[in-house]
Design an enzyme around this catalytic site. Structure first.
Site, mmCIF file in Angstrom:
data_model
loop_
_atom_site.group_PDB
_atom_site.id
_atom_site.type_symbol
_atom_site.label_atom_id
_atom_site.label_comp_id
_atom_site.label_asym_id
_atom_site.label_seq_id
_atom_site.Cartn_x
_atom_site.Cartn_y
_atom_site.Cartn_z
ATOM 1 N N PRO A 8 0.624 -0.987 0.236
ATOM 2 C CA PRO A 8 -0.070 -0.233 -0.427
ATOM 3 C C PRO A 8 0.776 1.567 -0.496
ATOM 4 O O PRO A 8 1.949 1.502 0.728
ATOM 5 C CB PRO A 8 -0.732 0.208 0.881
ATOM 6 C CG PRO A 8 -0.041 -1.329 1.902
ATOM 7 C CD PRO A 8 0.930 -2.607 1.383
ATOM 8 N N ASN A 9 0.293 2.327 -0.886
ATOM 9 C CA ASN A 9 0.863 3.817 -0.840
ATOM 10 C C ASN A 9 1.999 3.623 -2.048
ATOM 11 O O ASN A 9 2.681 4.680 -2.442
ATOM 12 C CB ASN A 9 0.952 3.745 0.395
ATOM 13 C CG ASN A 9 0.041 4.096 1.421
ATOM 14 O OD1 ASN A 9 -1.515 4.710 0.890
ATOM 15 N ND2 ASN A 9 -0.652 3.754 2.621
ATOM 16 N N ARG A 16 4.519 11.578 -2.192
ATOM 17 C CA ARG A 16 4.321 10.701 -0.594
ATOM 18 C C ARG A 16 5.611 10.812 -0.205
ATOM 19 O O ARG A 16 6.290 10.498 -0.022
ATOM 20 C CB ARG A 16 4.193 9.429 -1.031
ATOM 21 C CG ARG A 16 3.964 9.014 0.277
ATOM 22 C CD ARG A 16 4.421 6.976 0.362
ATOM 23 N NE ARG A 16 3.895 6.974 1.839
ATOM 24 C CZ ARG A 16 4.188 5.394 2.299
ATOM 25 N NH1 ARG A 16 4.781 4.471 1.421
ATOM 26 N NH2 ARG A 16 4.121 5.302 3.253
ATOM 27 N N TYR A 21 10.952 9.172 1.768
ATOM 28 C CA TYR A 21 10.843 8.988 0.264
ATOM 29 C C TYR A 21 11.563 9.250 -1.294
ATOM 30 O O TYR A 21 12.135 8.280 -1.516
ATOM 31 C CB TYR A 21 9.436 7.518 0.430
ATOM 32 C CG TYR A 21 8.819 7.157 1.133
ATOM 33 C CD1 TYR A 21 9.351 5.655 1.615
ATOM 34 C CD2 TYR A 21 7.664 7.830 2.025
ATOM 35 C CE1 TYR A 21 9.442 5.552 2.653
ATOM 36 C CE2 TYR A 21 6.998 7.096 2.498
ATOM 37 C CZ TYR A 21 7.916 5.866 3.656
ATOM 38 O OH TYR A 21 7.525 4.735 4.539
ATOM 39 N N ASN A 72 7.799 -5.494 -0.922
ATOM 40 C CA ASN A 72 8.592 -4.466 0.410
ATOM 41 C C ASN A 72 6.352 -4.451 0.624
ATOM 42 O O ASN A 72 5.904 -3.497 -0.547
ATOM 43 C CB ASN A 72 8.370 -2.932 -0.597
ATOM 44 C CG ASN A 72 8.197 -1.799 0.436
ATOM 45 O OD1 ASN A 72 7.464 -2.006 1.704
ATOM 46 N ND2 ASN A 72 8.881 -0.749 0.230
ATOM 47 N N ALA A 75 3.090 -0.452 4.890
ATOM 48 C CA ALA A 75 2.649 -0.654 5.942
ATOM 49 C C ALA A 75 2.236 -2.076 6.584
ATOM 50 O O ALA A 75 2.473 -1.542 8.090
ATOM 51 C CB ALA A 75 1.465 0.151 6.879
ATOM 52 N N GLU A 96 13.266 -8.964 1.782
ATOM 53 C CA GLU A 96 12.081 -7.689 2.258
ATOM 54 C C GLU A 96 13.165 -6.566 1.902
ATOM 55 O O GLU A 96 13.760 -6.828 2.056
ATOM 56 C CB GLU A 96 11.705 -8.151 3.729
ATOM 57 C CG GLU A 96 10.671 -7.123 4.677
ATOM 58 C CD GLU A 96 10.514 -6.700 5.714
ATOM 59 O OE1 GLU A 96 10.851 -8.270 6.158
ATOM 60 O OE2 GLU A 96 10.179 -6.363 6.590
ATOM 61 N N HIS A 98 12.774 -2.316 2.257
ATOM 62 C CA HIS A 98 12.025 -1.280 2.534
ATOM 63 C C HIS A 98 13.401 0.228 2.050
ATOM 64 O O HIS A 98 14.336 -0.336 2.053
ATOM 65 C CB HIS A 98 11.732 -1.292 4.266
ATOM 66 C CG HIS A 98 11.444 -1.633 4.858
ATOM 67 N ND1 HIS A 98 9.330 -1.592 4.282
ATOM 68 C CD2 HIS A 98 11.615 -2.775 5.256
ATOM 69 C CE1 HIS A 98 9.112 -2.885 5.638
ATOM 70 N NE2 HIS A 98 10.364 -3.370 5.530
ATOM 71 N N ARG A 105 12.694 5.209 12.515
ATOM 72 C CA ARG A 105 11.199 6.153 12.250
ATOM 73 C C ARG A 105 10.911 5.941 13.976
ATOM 74 O O ARG A 105 10.933 5.989 15.006
ATOM 75 C CB ARG A 105 10.654 5.600 11.299
ATOM 76 C CG ARG A 105 11.847 6.134 9.717
ATOM 77 C CD ARG A 105 10.803 5.485 8.404
ATOM 78 N NE ARG A 105 9.557 6.544 8.643
ATOM 79 C CZ ARG A 105 8.668 6.503 7.644
ATOM 80 N NH1 ARG A 105 8.706 5.398 6.781
ATOM 81 N NH2 ARG A 105 7.717 6.864 7.648
HETATM 82 C C1 DQA Z 1 8.022 1.686 3.805
HETATM 83 C C2 DQA Z 1 8.353 1.520 5.264
HETATM 84 C C3 DQA Z 1 6.547 0.882 5.798
HETATM 85 O O1 DQA Z 1 6.827 1.892 7.584
HETATM 86 C C4 DQA Z 1 6.102 1.755 5.963
HETATM 87 O O2 DQA Z 1 4.519 1.715 5.759
HETATM 88 C C5 DQA Z 1 5.714 2.117 3.770
HETATM 89 C C6 DQA Z 1 6.979 2.008 2.672
HETATM 90 C C7 DQA Z 1 9.679 1.771 3.480
HETATM 91 O O3 DQA Z 1 9.675 1.301 2.217
HETATM 92 O O4 DQA Z 1 10.275 2.768 3.954
HETATM 93 O O5 DQA Z 1 5.202 2.289 2.884
HETATM 94 O O6 DQA Z 1 7.977 0.512 3.412
#
Ligand code: DQA
Length: 144
Positions: A8-9, A16, A21, A72, A75, A96, A98, A105
């Site tokens: 998501p996102n 964003r 990011y 990835n 959240a 995984e 990120h 954070r």
């Molecule tokens: C994330 C880190 C997560 O905590 C966050 O909710 C994201 C992006 C990252 O790529 O740093 O959506 O996965």
């Protein structure tokens, strides 16, 4: 084939929270990975969804034709036991990734329920984390 699954996102990367990011978009990441994969002789399948169930379906699909997974989970990283269970059902190596350093954070981001079922974790290196994951999985696929 290597599945690259984004949660998501991540479809709105670039607009964003650019302070966290950066301004790279998911399309940029996909283009970088496609170029890197071509050099390695790997084929990449990209999937992004804002929905937990769709991510689980993609992991199930990976069981049929993927050699490895880069994920990835956004959240969902921090609380999705369902995605963790789906990853436990696959035998191929999973990394995984990120973009941000989740350990530097907010406290709720410091824990990943996904990490224990992955071969490895890369975080805090921005978009290059995906390319590093690809290089590592390519070597695991070819050399074990
Ligand atoms: C994330 C880190 C997560 O905590 C966050 O909710 C994201 C992006 C990252 O790529 O740093 O959506 O996965």
């Amino acid at each position: 084939m290597i599945y690259v699954i984004n949660g998501p996102n991540l479809n709105i990367l670039g607009v964003r929270e650019p302070n966290i990011y950066g301004d790279i978009t998911l399309k940029d990441i996909e283009e970088n990975l496609t170029a890197a994969a071509r050099e390695l002789g790997q084929i990449i399948y990209f999937f992004q969804s804002n929905h937990e169930g769709e991510i689980i379906d993609a992991i199930h699909k990976a069981r049929e034709n993927a050699d490895a997974i880069i994920i990835n989970p956004g959240a969902f990283t921090h609380y999705s036991y369902a995605i963790r269970d789906a990853l436990m059902s696959v035998t191929m190596p999973t990394i995984e990734v990120h973009l941000s350093n989740i350990h530097a954070r907010e406290e709720f981001r410091n824990n990943s329920v996904i990490s224990p079922v992955c071969k490895g974790v890369i975080c805090g290196l921005g978009a290059s984390g995906y390319v590093l994951a690809l290089m590592s999985l390519n070597s695991i696929i070819k050399n074990g």
